[in-house]
Design a protein around this motif. Structure first.
Motif, PDB file in Angstrom:
ATOM      1  N   ALA A 107       0.825  -5.545   1.787  1.00  0.00           N
ATOM      2  CA  ALA A 107       1.184  -5.486   0.561  1.00  0.00           C
ATOM      3  C   ALA A 107       1.300  -6.581  -0.035  1.00  0.00           C
ATOM      4  CB  ALA A 107       2.276  -4.397   0.386  1.00  0.00           C
ATOM      5  N   PHE A 108       2.130  -7.557   0.941  1.00  0.00           N
ATOM      6  CA  PHE A 108       2.418  -9.086   0.109  1.00  0.00           C
ATOM      7  C   PHE A 108       1.960 -10.156   1.187  1.00  0.00           C
ATOM      8  CE2 PHE A 108       5.921  -5.773  -0.754  1.00  0.00           C
ATOM      9  CZ  PHE A 108       5.621  -5.750  -2.137  1.00  0.00           C
ATOM     10  N   THR A 109       0.872  -9.942   1.863  1.00  0.00           N
ATOM     11  CA  THR A 109       0.286 -10.714   2.533  1.00  0.00           C
ATOM     12  C   THR A 109      -0.062 -12.127   1.926  1.00  0.00           C
ATOM     13  OG1 THR A 109      -0.552  -9.255   4.174  1.00  0.00           O
ATOM     14  CG2 THR A 109      -1.447 -11.335   4.302  1.00  0.00           C
ATOM     15  N   TYR A 110       0.340 -13.341   2.260  1.00  0.00           N
ATOM     16  CA  TYR A 110      -0.068 -14.583   1.621  1.00  0.00           C
ATOM     17  C   TYR A 110       0.810 -14.880   0.384  1.00  0.00           C
ATOM     18  CZ  TYR A 110      -3.933 -14.811   4.933  1.00  0.00           C
ATOM     19  OH  TYR A 110      -4.699 -14.788   6.011  1.00  0.00           O
ATOM     20  N   ILE A 123      -1.696   2.836 -12.841  1.00  0.00           N
ATOM     21  CA  ILE A 123      -2.897   1.904 -12.748  1.00  0.00           C
ATOM     22  C   ILE A 123      -3.605   1.798 -11.274  1.00  0.00           C
ATOM     23  CG2 ILE A 123      -2.839  -0.938 -12.272  1.00  0.00           C
ATOM     24  CD1 ILE A 123      -0.393  -1.333 -13.845  1.00  0.00           C
ATOM     25  N   GLY A 124      -4.740   1.990 -11.669  1.00  0.00           N
ATOM     26  CA  GLY A 124      -5.517   2.446 -10.465  1.00  0.00           C
ATOM     27  C   GLY A 124      -5.916   1.220  -9.295  1.00  0.00           C
ATOM     28  N   SER A 125      -6.595   1.717  -8.464  1.00  0.00           N
ATOM     29  CA  SER A 125      -6.831   0.654  -7.324  1.00  0.00           C
ATOM     30  C   SER A 125      -7.702  -0.311  -7.742  1.00  0.00           C
ATOM     31  CB  SER A 125      -7.516   1.262  -6.157  1.00  0.00           C
ATOM     32  OG  SER A 125      -8.590   1.976  -6.483  1.00  0.00           O
ATOM     33  N   GLN A 126      -7.243  -1.506  -7.535  1.00  0.00           N
ATOM     34  CA  GLN A 126      -8.053  -3.047  -7.742  1.00  0.00           C
ATOM     35  C   GLN A 126      -8.081  -3.021  -9.177  1.00  0.00           C
ATOM     36  OE1 GLN A 126     -11.357  -3.071  -5.122  1.00  0.00           O
ATOM     37  NE2 GLN A 126     -10.273  -4.380  -3.844  1.00  0.00           N
ATOM     38  N   TYR A 143      -1.704  -8.709  -2.660  1.00  0.00           N
ATOM     39  CA  TYR A 143      -2.332  -9.652  -1.579  1.00  0.00           C
ATOM     40  C   TYR A 143      -2.765 -10.906  -2.231  1.00  0.00           C
ATOM     41  CZ  TYR A 143      -5.489 -10.879   2.430  1.00  0.00           C
ATOM     42  OH  TYR A 143      -6.132 -11.406   3.310  1.00  0.00           O
ATOM     43  N   TYR A 144      -2.460 -12.052  -1.440  1.00  0.00           N
ATOM     44  CA  TYR A 144      -2.824 -13.485  -1.912  1.00  0.00           C
ATOM     45  C   TYR A 144      -2.285 -13.906  -3.204  1.00  0.00           C
ATOM     46  CZ  TYR A 144      -5.459 -17.921  -1.269  1.00  0.00           C
ATOM     47  OH  TYR A 144      -5.881 -19.183  -1.384  1.00  0.00           O
ATOM     48  N   ALA A 145      -1.153 -13.618  -3.680  1.00  0.00           N
ATOM     49  CA  ALA A 145      -0.434 -14.142  -4.996  1.00  0.00           C
ATOM     50  C   ALA A 145       0.413 -15.052  -4.360  1.00  0.00           C
ATOM     51  CB  ALA A 145       0.224 -12.599  -5.617  1.00  0.00           C
ATOM     52  N   VAL A 176       5.620   5.436 -12.369  1.00  0.00           N
ATOM     53  CA  VAL A 176       4.445   4.746 -12.773  1.00  0.00           C
ATOM     54  C   VAL A 176       3.781   4.625 -11.087  1.00  0.00           C
ATOM     55  CG1 VAL A 176       3.548   2.558 -13.146  1.00  0.00           C
ATOM     56  CG2 VAL A 176       5.471   3.210 -14.365  1.00  0.00           C
ATOM     57  N   SER A 177       2.680   4.997 -11.005  1.00  0.00           N
ATOM     58  CA  SER A 177       1.644   5.135  -9.934  1.00  0.00           C
ATOM     59  C   SER A 177       0.886   3.704  -9.878  1.00  0.00           C
ATOM     60  CB  SER A 177       0.715   6.435  -9.815  1.00  0.00           C
ATOM     61  OG  SER A 177      -0.118   6.211  -8.693  1.00  0.00           O
ATOM     62  N   VAL A 178       0.994   2.975  -8.853  1.00  0.00           N
ATOM     63  CA  VAL A 178       0.207   1.701  -8.837  1.00  0.00           C
ATOM     64  C   VAL A 178      -0.571   1.838  -7.630  1.00  0.00           C
ATOM     65  CG1 VAL A 178       0.335  -0.976  -8.662  1.00  0.00           C
ATOM     66  CG2 VAL A 178       2.291   0.420  -9.564  1.00  0.00           C
ATOM     67  N   GLY A 179      -2.118   1.704  -7.766  1.00  0.00           N
ATOM     68  CA  GLY A 179      -3.014   1.986  -6.971  1.00  0.00           C
ATOM     69  C   GLY A 179      -3.183   0.689  -5.831  1.00  0.00           C
ATOM     70  N   TRP A 180      -3.654   0.704  -4.743  1.00  0.00           N
ATOM     71  CA  TRP A 180      -3.917  -0.013  -3.921  1.00  0.00           C
ATOM     72  C   TRP A 180      -4.581  -1.276  -4.241  1.00  0.00           C
ATOM     73  CZ3 TRP A 180      -8.243  -2.451  -1.439  1.00  0.00           C
ATOM     74  CH2 TRP A 180      -9.390  -1.857  -1.603  1.00  0.00           C
ATOM     75  N   GLY A 181      -4.296  -2.638  -4.179  1.00  0.00           N
ATOM     76  CA  GLY A 181      -4.862  -4.042  -4.247  1.00  0.00           C
ATOM     77  C   GLY A 181      -4.913  -4.122  -5.769  1.00  0.00           C
ATOM     78  N   ALA A 182      -3.951  -3.450  -6.599  1.00  0.00           N
ATOM     79  CA  ALA A 182      -3.925  -3.786  -8.108  1.00  0.00           C
ATOM     80  C   ALA A 182      -3.959  -4.868  -8.489  1.00  0.00           C
ATOM     81  CB  ALA A 182      -2.833  -2.748  -8.689  1.00  0.00           C
TER      82      ALA A 182
END
Length: 332
Positions: free
Chosen positions: A309-312, A227-230, A288-290, A251-257
């Motif tokens: 990674a888990f801010t907010y 899963i690519g970034s964002q 972020y922000y979940a 499984v590769s999970v991109g930043w901000g996915a």
């Protein structure tokens, strides 16, 4: 009226449209552009015959065939004297049942184009930017259900909201023939439902970014490996539990996915995330922000947790995480 094909002149006409065509072997034809347009329906379902009575099949809309042309676009960038479609007078395209390929930028910026279906089951190849900013199309999209692999291009169904408005495809249904969704394929799309097949392996960078109201049906398939970034940035319609990396494969999970920063519009709305042993890195701002999340699970297979990674993510007090002894954690 049926189409009359002139192989010497490389054109076909029906009294309203004159289209440029090229042979693709035997009785197979590709539409490469137009010589004369019309504000009336372009009915490609009608049969095509040459002067000898031989019938031909339209199998391709070639690269840039109708890219930024006045035939479908109020912005008159076509040839002098062309008629431009308008919001009050869009042009309908009826697809041939033999169509296999829609090329690079084939209908890019065809902002006042309508279609009878989206798309025929015969289509197996859609190029980059093929329907970019075709914002008048409101049909559901259905691809990959005919027992053949379907190749999708980057930016194929995306739009730039501040330029021409948003794509308005209500439902995106992708069947077993779709294994890769490339980068930015459905970016800034107005879809409300996305159906992913159990065969999907890769979802590229920003593939569904800013498709704000869509929910995933039925869930994220176990077949996913990348899963690519964002990829789902600002997809606040997702309320499904997110479960990845539990099927015995990496499984590769991109930043901000699965992030958003559009706090004025509200947070991401999913409540549970499970990263199984197949997920070994949780990159920057992945969730972020979940702040509606009530459950977060990952394993000691995770070797790195990225910045914010888990801010907010306002998890319940007392939440406990099993972090491996060799896991690196970013400072913020």
């Amino acid at each position: 009226a049926r189409w009359a094909y002139d192989p010497v002149a490389g054109k076909m006409a029906n009294g309203e449209w004159v289209l440029k065509v090229a042979a693709r072997g035997g009785t197979r034809l590709a539409i490469t552009g137009y010589m004369q347009n019309s504000l009336k329906t372009m009915d490609l379902k009608k049969p095509v015959y040459d002067g000898e009575g031989t019938e031909y099949s339209i199998v391709e809309i070639a690269d840039s065939a109708f890219n930024e042309t006045a035939a479908f676009d109020l912005v008159k960038r076509g040839k002098a004297g062309d008629k431009g479609a308008t919001a009050g007078n869009p042009v309908l395209v009826k697809w041939p049942t033999t169509l296999e390929k829609i090329g690079f930028k084939a209908f890019c910026h065809a902002t006042y184009m309508l279609v009878d279906e989206f798309l025929p089951e015969s289509v197996t190849n859609i190029g980059d930017y093929a329907f970019y900013s075709c914002v008048s199309i409101t049909n559901d999209l259905r691809l990959g259900f005919a027992g053949k692999d379907v190749k999708l291009g980057g930016y194929a169904f995306s739009s730039k909201v501040d330029e021409f408005g948003q794509m308005k495809i209500p439902t995106i249904r992708l069947g077993p023939g779709v294994k890769v969704i490339p980068e930015v394929c459905f970016n800034q799309n107005g879809a409300r439902e996305i159906e992913l097949p159990e065969t999907i392996e890769i979802i590229g960078r920003e593939a569904f970014s800013c498709t704000q109201d869509a929910w995933i049906h039925p869930t994220f398939p176990a077949s996913l490996t990348n899963i690519g970034s964002q990829a789902f940035y600002d997809c606040r319609g997702i309320t499904n539990d997110i479960v990845l990396g539990t099927a015995g494969k990496h499984v590769s999970v991109g930043w901000g996915a699965f992030m958003t920063v559009t706090q004025s519009a509200g947070p991401m709305r999913y409540k549970s995330v499970t990263f199984g042993e197949g997920v070994t890195e949780l990159l920057k701002q992945v969730c972020y922000y979940a702040d509606q999340m009530t459950n977060m699970t990952f394993t000691t297979a995770v070797t790195a947790i990225g910045e914010q990674a888990f801010t907010y993510c306002h998890l319940p007090a007392g939440s406990v995480f099993d972090i491996g002894t060799n896991t690196t954690i970013a400072s913020s």
